[in-house]
Design an enzyme around this catalytic site. Structure first.
Site, PDB file in Angstrom:
ATOM      1  N   GLY A   1       0.906  -1.185  -0.055  1.00 53.74           N
ATOM      2  CA  GLY A   1       0.044   0.047   0.096  1.00 53.74           C
ATOM      3  C   GLY A   1       0.911   1.318  -0.147  1.00 53.74           C
ATOM      4  O   GLY A   1       1.072   1.682   0.903  1.00 53.74           O
ATOM      5  N   THR A   2       1.205   1.753  -1.010  1.00 51.92           N
ATOM      6  CA  THR A   2       2.040   2.892  -1.369  1.00 51.92           C
ATOM      7  C   THR A   2       1.286   4.139  -1.404  1.00 51.92           C
ATOM      8  O   THR A   2       1.254   4.776  -2.386  1.00 51.92           O
ATOM      9  CB  THR A   2       2.954   2.631  -2.637  1.00 51.92           C
ATOM     10  OG1 THR A   2       3.730   1.466  -2.456  1.00 51.92           O
ATOM     11  CG2 THR A   2       3.901   3.700  -2.612  1.00 51.92           C
ATOM     12  N   GLY A   3       0.505   4.638  -0.343  1.00 51.60           N
ATOM     13  CA  GLY A   3      -0.118   5.766  -0.367  1.00 51.60           C
ATOM     14  C   GLY A   3       0.462   6.455   0.660  1.00 51.60           C
ATOM     15  O   GLY A   3       1.682   6.852   0.851  1.00 51.60           O
TER      16      GLY A   3
ATOM     17  N   GLY B   1       2.161   4.699   3.831  1.00 53.84           N
ATOM     18  CA  GLY B   1       3.345   3.568   3.053  1.00 53.84           C
ATOM     19  C   GLY B   1       4.247   4.083   2.347  1.00 53.84           C
ATOM     20  O   GLY B   1       5.431   3.859   2.301  1.00 53.84           O
TER      21      GLY B   1
ATOM     22  N   LYS C   1      -4.045   5.117  21.480  1.00 48.75           N
ATOM     23  CA  LYS C   1      -4.291   5.933  19.844  1.00 48.75           C
ATOM     24  C   LYS C   1      -5.478   5.991  19.763  1.00 48.75           C
ATOM     25  O   LYS C   1      -6.038   7.345  19.094  1.00 48.75           O
ATOM     26  CB  LYS C   1      -3.492   5.210  18.952  1.00 48.75           C
ATOM     27  CG  LYS C   1      -3.487   5.793  17.569  1.00 48.75           C
ATOM     28  CD  LYS C   1      -2.408   6.822  17.464  1.00 48.75           C
ATOM     29  CE  LYS C   1      -2.484   7.722  16.207  1.00 48.75           C
ATOM     30  NZ  LYS C   1      -2.945   7.387  14.685  1.00 48.75           N
TER      31      LYS C   1
ATOM     32  N   ASN D   1      -8.243   8.673  18.075  1.00 48.78           N
ATOM     33  CA  ASN D   1      -8.802   8.615  16.804  1.00 48.78           C
ATOM     34  C   ASN D   1     -10.353   8.181  17.036  1.00 48.78           C
ATOM     35  O   ASN D   1     -11.178   8.857  15.988  1.00 48.78           O
ATOM     36  CB  ASN D   1      -8.362   7.415  16.103  1.00 48.78           C
ATOM     37  CG  ASN D   1      -7.051   7.532  15.503  1.00 48.78           C
ATOM     38  OD1 ASN D   1      -5.910   6.825  15.859  1.00 48.78           O
ATOM     39  ND2 ASN D   1      -6.936   8.492  14.363  1.00 48.78           N
TER      40      ASN D   1
HETATM   41  N1  LIG Z   1      -1.890   9.201   6.333  1.00 47.19           N
HETATM   42  C1  LIG Z   1      -1.706   9.450   7.613  1.00 47.19           C
HETATM   43  O1  LIG Z   1      -1.372  10.331   7.889  1.00 47.19           O
HETATM   44  C2  LIG Z   1      -1.992   8.217   8.500  1.00 47.19           C
HETATM   45  C3  LIG Z   1      -1.640   8.521  10.169  1.00 47.19           C
HETATM   46  C4  LIG Z   1      -1.792   7.552  10.893  1.00 47.19           C
HETATM   47  C5  LIG Z   1      -2.523   6.082  10.561  1.00 47.19           C
HETATM   48  N2  LIG Z   1      -2.545   5.965   9.134  1.00 47.19           N
HETATM   49  C6  LIG Z   1      -3.331   4.901   9.028  1.00 47.19           C
HETATM   50  O2  LIG Z   1      -2.449   4.157   7.970  1.00 47.19           O
HETATM   51  C7  LIG Z   1      -3.077   3.397   7.230  1.00 47.19           C
HETATM   52  C8  LIG Z   1      -3.184   3.766   5.644  1.00 47.19           C
HETATM   53  O3  LIG Z   1      -3.552   5.015   5.331  1.00 47.19           O
HETATM   54  P1  LIG Z   1      -3.216   6.021   4.259  1.00 47.19           P
HETATM   55  O4  LIG Z   1      -3.625   7.248   4.634  1.00 47.19           O
HETATM   56  O5  LIG Z   1      -1.806   5.803   3.913  1.00 47.19           O
HETATM   57  O6  LIG Z   1      -4.141   5.397   3.142  1.00 47.19           O
HETATM   58  P2  LIG Z   1      -4.000   5.818   1.481  1.00 47.19           P
HETATM   59  O7  LIG Z   1      -3.381   6.985   1.272  1.00 47.19           O
HETATM   60  O8  LIG Z   1      -5.401   5.626   0.909  1.00 47.19           O
HETATM   61  O9  LIG Z   1      -2.892   4.572   1.038  1.00 47.19           O
HETATM   62  C9  LIG Z   1      -3.209   3.092   0.876  1.00 47.19           C
HETATM   63  C10 LIG Z   1      -2.619   2.766  -0.276  1.00 47.19           C
HETATM   64  O10 LIG Z   1      -3.058   1.276  -0.669  1.00 47.19           O
HETATM   65  C11 LIG Z   1      -3.183   1.150  -1.737  1.00 47.19           C
HETATM   66  N3  LIG Z   1      -3.954  -0.287  -1.799  1.00 47.19           N
HETATM   67  C12 LIG Z   1      -5.276  -0.503  -1.334  1.00 47.19           C
HETATM   68  N4  LIG Z   1      -5.424  -1.935  -2.033  1.00 47.19           N
HETATM   69  C13 LIG Z   1      -4.468  -2.487  -2.378  1.00 47.19           C
HETATM   70  C14 LIG Z   1      -4.251  -3.526  -3.053  1.00 47.19           C
HETATM   71  N5  LIG Z   1      -5.225  -4.622  -3.169  1.00 47.19           N
HETATM   72  N6  LIG Z   1      -2.938  -3.483  -3.914  1.00 47.19           N
HETATM   73  C15 LIG Z   1      -2.015  -2.551  -3.859  1.00 47.19           C
HETATM   74  N7  LIG Z   1      -2.163  -1.449  -3.154  1.00 47.19           N
HETATM   75  C16 LIG Z   1      -3.381  -1.147  -2.743  1.00 47.19           C
HETATM   76  C17 LIG Z   1      -3.950   2.197  -2.298  1.00 47.19           C
HETATM   77  O11 LIG Z   1      -3.913   2.299  -3.596  1.00 47.19           O
HETATM   78  P3  LIG Z   1      -5.336   2.823  -4.442  1.00 47.19           P
HETATM   79  O12 LIG Z   1      -4.851   4.005  -4.778  1.00 47.19           O
HETATM   80  O13 LIG Z   1      -5.249   2.204  -5.711  1.00 47.19           O
HETATM   81  O14 LIG Z   1      -6.523   2.708  -3.558  1.00 47.19           O
HETATM   82  C18 LIG Z   1      -3.521   3.263  -1.520  1.00 47.19           C
HETATM   83  O15 LIG Z   1      -2.219   4.105  -2.388  1.00 47.19           O
HETATM   84  C19 LIG Z   1      -4.696   3.532   7.605  1.00 47.19           C
HETATM   85  O16 LIG Z   1      -4.945   2.599   8.514  1.00 47.19           O
HETATM   86  C20 LIG Z   1      -4.687   4.776   8.367  1.00 47.19           C
HETATM   87  O17 LIG Z   1      -5.647   4.944   9.273  1.00 47.19           O
HETATM   88  C21 LIG Z   1      -2.555   6.974   8.300  1.00 47.19           C
HETATM   89  C1  LIG Z   2      -3.417  11.446  15.245  1.00 48.89           C
HETATM   90  C2  LIG Z   2      -2.972  11.880  13.986  1.00 48.89           C
HETATM   91  C3  LIG Z   2      -3.600  12.956  13.443  1.00 48.89           C
HETATM   92  C4  LIG Z   2      -1.786  12.692  14.357  1.00 48.89           C
HETATM   93  O1  LIG Z   2      -0.855  11.902  15.304  1.00 48.89           O
HETATM   94  C5  LIG Z   2      -2.751  10.945  13.085  1.00 48.89           C
HETATM   95  O2  LIG Z   2      -1.773   9.833  13.778  1.00 48.89           O
HETATM   96  C6  LIG Z   2      -3.964  10.005  12.674  1.00 48.89           C
HETATM   97  O3  LIG Z   2      -4.772  10.579  11.844  1.00 48.89           O
HETATM   98  O4  LIG Z   2      -4.093   8.754  13.157  1.00 48.89           O
END
Ligand SMILES: NC(=O)c1ccc[n+]([C@@H]2O[C@H](COP(=O)([O-])OP(=O)(O)OC[C@H]3O[C@@H](n4cnc5c(N)ncnc54)[C@H](OP(=O)(O)O)[C@@H]3O)[C@@H](O)[C@H]2O)c1
Ligand SMILES: CC(C)(CO)[C@@H](O)C(=O)[O-]
Length: 314
Positions: free
Chosen positions: A10-12, A15, A192, A196
């Site tokens: 998951g390169t979002g 990742g 956490k 959240n």
């Molecule tokens: N972003 C933050 O700041 C943050 C902070 C704390 C925690 N988190 C947690 O981290 C996790 C990821 O969040 P995110 O914000 O990084 O989400 P995101 O930006 O949507 O990234 C997820 C990535 O996974 C890819 N993906 C989904 N299904 C796939 C598959 N079958 N094969 C390959 N790639 C696939 C998606 O691609 P597509 O573009 O094709 O959908 C997307 O690029 C979540 O649980 C979130 O709550 C995020």
């Molecule tokens: C809480 C937060 C906004 C920053 O620590 C982030 O970790 C999140 O979205 O879970």
């Protein structure tokens, strides 16, 4: 230089950010992509970051997990709404003596992964990160970034500080990512959720940023009540979090720049929301321990209603 190899599933926003930092630090990183695959294979990743912008014109990009070589550390960075794909993904990519590192938000994710790869090959991390994917291969990191890392044992029994945690922590530190080690992953996950559950949930239901939720006396009260209810849920699962942690989280958020939570962004973009991992699993764990959490349950049902409407395309 570490010779450990990393796969990023998951390169979002998350990742892509951490994986790019690891590669920039010289580690061997393999990135799984879906809709962005073609673009990223040709152009690589661009990271706009408060810590300094950089780009990686070439990365090891994959569309099919079966093409990724077996890795020492497999980072799960999908949205939890996509975790039904994990059984197919994980079995081929993690080395026999490797570990799966779950960096997603929510509770009860490591036990699901343990069902697939065995409970001795799982670790978890809580990411204090504000990052968004702007477009294919372009990630904007706006604040924070440190990770609380914990090892997993069956039923979240505290695992202590293990050598493999220290090894992974050293790799992340070498990439400039702040790491704190915890002996108790279960507690770190509940802590956490103190953030959240109120902010992710209320931001959607009340259509508000964190700053708006904090500025209004009524929503601020709701945030505080929900935080105390998370503490009650944790306590029912024999996990004690001090009352003052609520004040700590309120102060933390007061100091944040106005933030649209990830759940709010998902809702606005009409994507599935991580309701089960962040609300459903903790509610069910507390329920199994005989504790009802009425305000969190109310938010859960409201979010499920909205999620179902998104699903129906309404
Ligand atoms: N972003 C933050 O700041 C943050 C902070 C704390 C925690 N988190 C947690 O981290 C996790 C990821 O969040 P995110 O914000 O990084 O989400 P995101 O930006 O949507 O990234 C997820 C990535 O996974 C890819 N993906 C989904 N299904 C796939 C598959 N079958 N094969 C390959 N790639 C696939 C998606 O691609 P597509 O573009 O094709 O959908 C997307 O690029 C979540 O649980 C979130 O709550 C995020
Ligand atoms: C809480 C937060 C906004 C920053 O620590 C982030 O970790 C999140 O979205 O879970």
């Amino acid at each position: 230089m570490s010779t450990r190899t990393y796969a990023i599933l998951g390169t979002g926003a998350l990742g892509g950010f951490y994986g790019a930092k690891l590669q920039k630090a010289g580690l061997d990183v393999h990135f799984l992509l879906r809709s962005d695959y073609e673009h990223v294979r040709k152009h690589g990743l661009v990271i706009e970051s408060v810590d300094g912008n950089f780009s990686l014109p070439q990365i090891n990009a994959y569309q099919d997990v079966k093409d990724i070589p077996q890795c020492d550390v497999v980072v799960v960075a999908l949205k939890t709404t996509q975790n039904q794909s994990l059984p197919k993904m994980l079995t081929s990519v993690v080395k026999d003596n490797g570990v799966v590192l779950v960096l997603q938000n929510g509770l009860g994710l490591e036990p699901e992964v343990a069902q697939i790869v065995g409970s001795t090959r799982v670790m978890g991390g809580l990411c204090f990160l504000c990052s968004n994917k702007l477009q294919a291969g372009h990630i904007r990191h706006v604040a924070y970034g440190h990770i609380i890392l914990g090892d997993y044992t069956s039923n979240y029994y505290p695992a202590g500080i293990t050598p493999r945690m220290q090894q992974v922590a050293n790799d992340f530190k070498s990439a400039g990512i702040g790491i704190e080690l915890t002996e108790d992953l279960f507690k770190a996950r509940w802590q956490k959720l103190v953030w959240n559950i109120p902010y992710n949930g209320l931001s959607v239901i009340l259509n508000a940023t964190t700053a708006e939720l904090m500025a209004n006396v009524y929503s601020r009260k709701l945030v505080e009540q929900l935080m105390h209810e998370v503490l009650a849920g944790a306590k029912s699962c024999n996990c004690s979090i001090v009352d003052s942690f609520v004040e700590t989280m309120l102060n933390y958020t007061d100091k944040m720049k106005p933030y649209r939570t990830s759940m709010k962004i998902d809702y606005d973009e009409r994507r599935p929301m991580e309701v089960e991992a962040i609300f459903g699993n903790p509610l069910r764990m507390a329920q199994a321990a005989g504790t009802h959490l009425p305000q969190i349950s109310c938010l859960y049902h409201q979010l499920k209603f909205l999620d179902a409407k998104l699903n129906e395309g309404v």
